[in-house]
Write an enzyme that holds these catalytic residues in place. Sequence first.
Site, PDB file in Angstrom:
ATOM      1  N   LYS A  14       0.830  -1.219   0.000  1.00  0.00           N
ATOM      2  CA  LYS A  14       0.000   0.000   0.000  1.00  0.00           C
ATOM      3  C   LYS A  14       0.859   1.261   0.000  1.00  0.00           C
ATOM      4  CE  LYS A  14      -2.425  -0.732   3.827  1.00  0.00           C
ATOM      5  NZ  LYS A  14      -1.790  -1.942   4.352  1.00  0.00           N
ATOM      6  N   ARG A  53      11.061  -0.194  11.224  1.00  0.00           N
ATOM      7  CA  ARG A  53       9.985   0.086  12.168  1.00  0.00           C
ATOM      8  C   ARG A  53      10.034  -0.889  13.327  1.00  0.00           C
ATOM      9  NH1 ARG A  53       4.493   0.578   8.785  1.00  0.00           N
ATOM     10  NH2 ARG A  53       3.794  -0.523  10.637  1.00  0.00           N
ATOM     11  N   ARG A  88       0.079  -8.609  13.737  1.00  0.00           N
ATOM     12  CA  ARG A  88      -0.579  -7.627  12.854  1.00  0.00           C
ATOM     13  C   ARG A  88      -1.364  -8.344  11.755  1.00  0.00           C
ATOM     14  NH1 ARG A  88       4.414  -4.564  11.159  1.00  0.00           N
ATOM     15  NH2 ARG A  88       3.074  -3.324   9.808  1.00  0.00           N
ATOM     16  N   ARG A 120      11.682  -5.086   5.456  1.00  0.00           N
ATOM     17  CA  ARG A 120      11.328  -3.708   5.072  1.00  0.00           C
ATOM     18  C   ARG A 120      12.193  -2.696   5.845  1.00  0.00           C
ATOM     19  NH1 ARG A 120       5.135  -2.121   5.157  1.00  0.00           N
ATOM     20  NH2 ARG A 120       5.259  -2.600   7.371  1.00  0.00           N
ATOM     21  N   ARG A 158      -9.974   0.173   9.142  1.00  0.00           N
ATOM     22  CA  ARG A 158      -9.404  -1.150   9.422  1.00  0.00           C
ATOM     23  C   ARG A 158     -10.394  -2.045  10.146  1.00  0.00           C
ATOM     24  NH1 ARG A 158      -3.467   0.576   9.360  1.00  0.00           N
ATOM     25  NH2 ARG A 158      -2.362  -1.355   9.666  1.00  0.00           N
TER      26      ARG A 158
END
Length: 220
Positions: free
Chosen positions: A15, A165, A176, A132, A90
Amino acid sequence: MKTELIFLGAPASGKGTHTERLVKDLNLPHIDTGSMLRAAVAKGTEAGKRAGSFMEKGQLVPIDVVASIIKDRLHEDDCKNGFILDGYPRSIEQAEILDEILEDINKGQDVKLLVIDIDVDEKLLIERIVNRRSCPKCKKIYNLKFVAPKKEGICDVCGAELVQRSDDTEEVASKRLDTYNTQTAPLVDFYEKKGLLRVVDGNRGIEEIYSSIKEQIKQG
Ligand code: AMP
């Protein structure tokens, strides 16, 4: 006509990468609740103090915290021609709140509203999450396996040191994903019933995915 795009998709479905490009191509603001909440945590605002512990555990932050952040943001002037929503809603409850906000801000206007779901196989997601890295300065997103920076640990664009992160660890990532499957995935049906859903296969290369997204937006 106003263009309002809502992006669905699990953590690391891409996204952020695609919305970052769309912002430039469509000249619309990118509204990313995850980044807004991380900024609130870093600043130590009231909202940030309430959100932090939920984010660390990979859970959704309380609905009223996000609702007030998103409501204020969508009323800002730069959203008058539309926006790109990334990370909100969400849950079904959040989508109902969004419906009310949109009813208010879109009164009497011609609006193209689309919900784009980037669909990615779950086994790919964890691998993407733990690899990431992002640039804290220009926000460019990298992946050590798939889209590595030219120089290790350094942003190609602005030379800043890349960061990971704190919730991109394997343990929090799998929580998550559970949160996504139980609370966010029901939105696929919710928006399909409204005729707004467009599904894009996110298991392909970045360019192919991006051109499918652009095509869906063009078709409306
Ligand atoms: P993201 O950057 O989109 O992966 O979001 C990071 C974290 O922020 C999530 O794991 C949640 O804890 C929190 N968060 C972001 N957006 C929302 C939302 N719409 N509702 C509740 N929590 C959210």
